[in-house]
Each structure stands twice: as structure tokens, then as C-alpha cells.
Design a protein around this motif. Structure first.
Motif, PDB file in Angstrom:
ATOM      1  N   MET A   1       0.843  -1.172   0.000  1.00 32.02           N
ATOM      2  CA  MET A   1       0.000   0.000   0.000  1.00 32.02           C
ATOM      3  C   MET A   1       0.890   1.238   0.000  1.00 32.02           C
ATOM      4  N   LYS A   2       0.382   2.292  -0.581  1.00 30.46           N
ATOM      5  CA  LYS A   2       1.133   3.541  -0.666  1.00 30.46           C
ATOM      6  C   LYS A   2       0.430   4.627   0.142  1.00 30.46           C
ATOM      7  N   ILE A   3       1.235   5.461   0.756  1.00 23.56           N
ATOM      8  CA  ILE A   3       0.733   6.600   1.521  1.00 23.56           C
ATOM      9  C   ILE A   3       0.722   7.825   0.623  1.00 23.56           C
ATOM     10  N   SER A   4      -0.364   8.567   0.705  1.00 21.41           N
ATOM     11  CA  SER A   4      -0.449   9.868   0.039  1.00 21.41           C
ATOM     12  C   SER A   4      -0.759  10.912   1.100  1.00 21.41           C
ATOM     13  N   VAL A   5      -0.119  12.056   0.997  1.00 19.71           N
ATOM     14  CA  VAL A   5      -0.367  13.153   1.923  1.00 19.71           C
ATOM     15  C   VAL A   5      -0.723  14.392   1.115  1.00 19.71           C
ATOM     16  N   ASP A   6      -1.838  15.005   1.467  1.00 21.39           N
ATOM     17  CA  ASP A   6      -2.210  16.287   0.880  1.00 21.39           C
ATOM     18  C   ASP A   6      -1.566  17.362   1.753  1.00 21.39           C
ATOM     19  N   PHE A   7      -0.411  17.845   1.321  1.00 22.18           N
ATOM     20  CA  PHE A   7       0.341  18.790   2.127  1.00 22.18           C
ATOM     21  C   PHE A   7      -0.349  20.147   2.224  1.00 22.18           C
ATOM     22  N   ASP A   8      -1.330  20.416   1.357  1.00 20.66           N
ATOM     23  CA  ASP A   8      -2.119  21.645   1.491  1.00 20.66           C
ATOM     24  C   ASP A   8      -3.058  21.556   2.693  1.00 20.66           C
ATOM     25  N   LEU A   9      -3.471  20.331   3.056  1.00 18.12           N
ATOM     26  CA  LEU A   9      -4.340  20.133   4.215  1.00 18.12           C
ATOM     27  C   LEU A   9      -3.556  19.900   5.504  1.00 18.12           C
ATOM     28  N   CYS A  10      -2.388  19.299   5.392  1.00 22.11           N
ATOM     29  CA  CYS A  10      -1.614  18.895   6.566  1.00 22.11           C
ATOM     30  C   CYS A  10      -1.235  20.113   7.406  1.00 22.11           C
ATOM     31  N   GLU A  11      -1.533  20.032   8.704  1.00 21.52           N
ATOM     32  CA  GLU A  11      -1.175  21.098   9.643  1.00 21.52           C
ATOM     33  C   GLU A  11      -0.029  20.679  10.558  1.00 21.52           C
ATOM     34  N   SER A  12       0.593  19.544  10.296  1.00 17.45           N
ATOM     35  CA  SER A  12       1.710  19.040  11.099  1.00 17.45           C
ATOM     36  C   SER A  12       1.342  18.946  12.579  1.00 17.45           C
ATOM     37  N   ASN A  13       0.188  18.346  12.841  1.00 14.66           N
ATOM     38  CA  ASN A  13      -0.257  18.149  14.214  1.00 14.66           C
ATOM     39  C   ASN A  13       0.485  17.011  14.920  1.00 14.66           C
ATOM     40  N   ALA A  14       1.196  16.197  14.168  1.00 15.27           N
ATOM     41  CA  ALA A  14       2.026  15.103  14.676  1.00 15.27           C
ATOM     42  C   ALA A  14       1.229  13.931  15.223  1.00 15.27           C
ATOM     43  N   MET A  15      -0.055  13.870  14.937  1.00 20.31           N
ATOM     44  CA  MET A  15      -0.834  12.693  15.346  1.00 20.31           C
ATOM     45  C   MET A  15      -0.303  11.458  14.643  1.00 20.31           C
ATOM     46  N   LEU A  44       1.231  -1.577   8.699  1.00 20.64           N
ATOM     47  CA  LEU A  44      -0.107  -1.298   8.184  1.00 20.64           C
ATOM     48  C   LEU A  44      -1.100  -0.882   9.269  1.00 20.64           C
ATOM     49  N   ASP A  45      -1.158  -1.592  10.381  1.00 25.22           N
ATOM     50  CA  ASP A  45      -2.121  -1.239  11.426  1.00 25.22           C
ATOM     51  C   ASP A  45      -1.858   0.152  11.999  1.00 25.22           C
ATOM     52  N   ALA A  57      -7.715  14.989   7.772  1.00 28.68           N
ATOM     53  CA  ALA A  57      -7.892  13.953   6.743  1.00 28.68           C
ATOM     54  C   ALA A  57      -6.923  14.174   5.583  1.00 28.68           C
ATOM     55  N   ALA A  58      -5.678  14.500   5.928  1.00 27.56           N
ATOM     56  CA  ALA A  58      -4.668  14.804   4.923  1.00 27.56           C
ATOM     57  C   ALA A  58      -3.921  13.570   4.437  1.00 27.56           C
ATOM     58  N   ILE A  59      -4.074  12.442   5.144  1.00 27.93           N
ATOM     59  CA  ILE A  59      -3.326  11.230   4.806  1.00 27.93           C
ATOM     60  C   ILE A  59      -4.295  10.186   4.267  1.00 27.93           C
ATOM     61  N   SER A  60      -3.869   9.487   3.235  1.00 28.81           N
ATOM     62  CA  SER A  60      -4.683   8.396   2.695  1.00 28.81           C
ATOM     63  C   SER A  60      -3.787   7.244   2.271  1.00 28.81           C
ATOM     64  N   LEU A  61      -4.390   6.085   2.161  1.00 29.36           N
ATOM     65  CA  LEU A  61      -3.709   4.877   1.683  1.00 29.36           C
ATOM     66  C   LEU A  61      -4.336   4.467   0.365  1.00 29.36           C
ATOM     67  N   SER A  62      -3.517   3.959  -0.543  1.00 28.26           N
ATOM     68  CA  SER A  62      -4.042   3.445  -1.800  1.00 28.26           C
ATOM     69  C   SER A  62      -3.408   2.101  -2.085  1.00 28.26           C
ATOM     70  N   GLY A  63      -4.066   1.332  -2.904  1.00 26.76           N
ATOM     71  CA  GLY A  63      -3.588  -0.014  -3.211  1.00 26.76           C
ATOM     72  C   GLY A  63      -4.171  -1.014  -2.239  1.00 26.76           C
ATOM     73  N   SER A  64      -3.797  -2.244  -2.416  1.00 28.09           N
ATOM     74  CA  SER A  64      -4.276  -3.292  -1.525  1.00 28.09           C
ATOM     75  C   SER A  64      -3.088  -3.943  -0.842  1.00 28.09           C
ATOM     76  N   PRO A  65      -3.286  -4.488   0.357  1.00 27.85           N
ATOM     77  CA  PRO A  65      -2.170  -5.127   1.053  1.00 27.85           C
ATOM     78  C   PRO A  65      -1.554  -6.257   0.242  1.00 27.85           C
ATOM     79  N   GLN A  66      -2.350  -6.967  -0.527  1.00 27.41           N
ATOM     80  CA  GLN A  66      -1.823  -8.076  -1.335  1.00 27.41           C
ATOM     81  C   GLN A  66      -0.942  -7.563  -2.458  1.00 27.41           C
ATOM     82  N   ALA A  67      -1.211  -6.344  -2.947  1.00 31.04           N
ATOM     83  CA  ALA A  67      -0.468  -5.807  -4.086  1.00 31.04           C
ATOM     84  C   ALA A  67       0.747  -4.994  -3.646  1.00 31.04           C
ATOM     85  N   ALA A  68       0.944  -4.833  -2.340  1.00 27.75           N
ATOM     86  CA  ALA A  68       2.065  -4.032  -1.869  1.00 27.75           C
ATOM     87  C   ALA A  68       3.376  -4.591  -2.404  1.00 27.75           C
TER      88      ALA A  68
END
Length: 72
Positions: A1-15, A44-45, A57-68
Motif C-alpha cells: 500500500m502507498k501513503i499519500s499526503v495532501d500537504f495543502d491540508l496537513c497542519e503538522s499536528n504530529a498525530m 499497516l495497522d 484527513a490529509a493522509i490516505s492509503l491506496s492499493g491493496s495489502p496483497q499488491a504491496a
């Protein structure tokens, strides 16, 4: 799986860094850095928790665990 970050939304809250420190960190200027773009089963978890906890909601995952790690 791949991580995508929308840096325009990200406020660097460090969660994300708190929940998945092996994958996310804030640099010296408090900008988010994704240390591992392709997520394996060992992270993954934690990354799913980070995605769910992101207040902007600046971070998202794409792809499937099987296709990683595979390319089509």
C-alpha cells in the motif's frame, strides 16, 4: 500500500508521528516527512490508525495489502 499526503491540508499536528513513528516524522521546520512510502504488513495497522486520527484527513492509503510491493 502507498501513503499519500495532501500537504495543502496537513497542519503538522504530529498525530501520525505519534501513532506510526517508524513511518512519519516532523522535520526541524515542523513539516511532515513520510519515511516509508510503501507500507508493508509490519506498519499497516499503525498507519491505518494514523490515517483515521488525522484531524485534517490529509493522509490516505491506496492499493491493496496483497499488491504491496508489486507493479502492474
Amino acid at each position: 500500500m502507498k501513503i499519500s499526503v495532501d500537504f495543502d491540508l496537513c497542519e503538522s499536528n504530529a498525530m501520525c508521528e505519534a501513532l506510526a513513528p517508524d513511518v512519519f516524522e516532523l522535520d526541524d521546520d515542523d513539516y511532515l516527512v513520510v519515511k516509508v512510502a510503501d507500507i508493508g504488513p509490519e506498519h499497516l495497522d499503525a498507519v491505518r490508525r494514523a490515517v483515521a486520527a488525522c484531524p485534517r484527513a490529509a493522509i490516505s492509503l491506496s492499493g491493496s495489502p496483497q499488491a504491496a510491493g508489486t507493479e502492474e
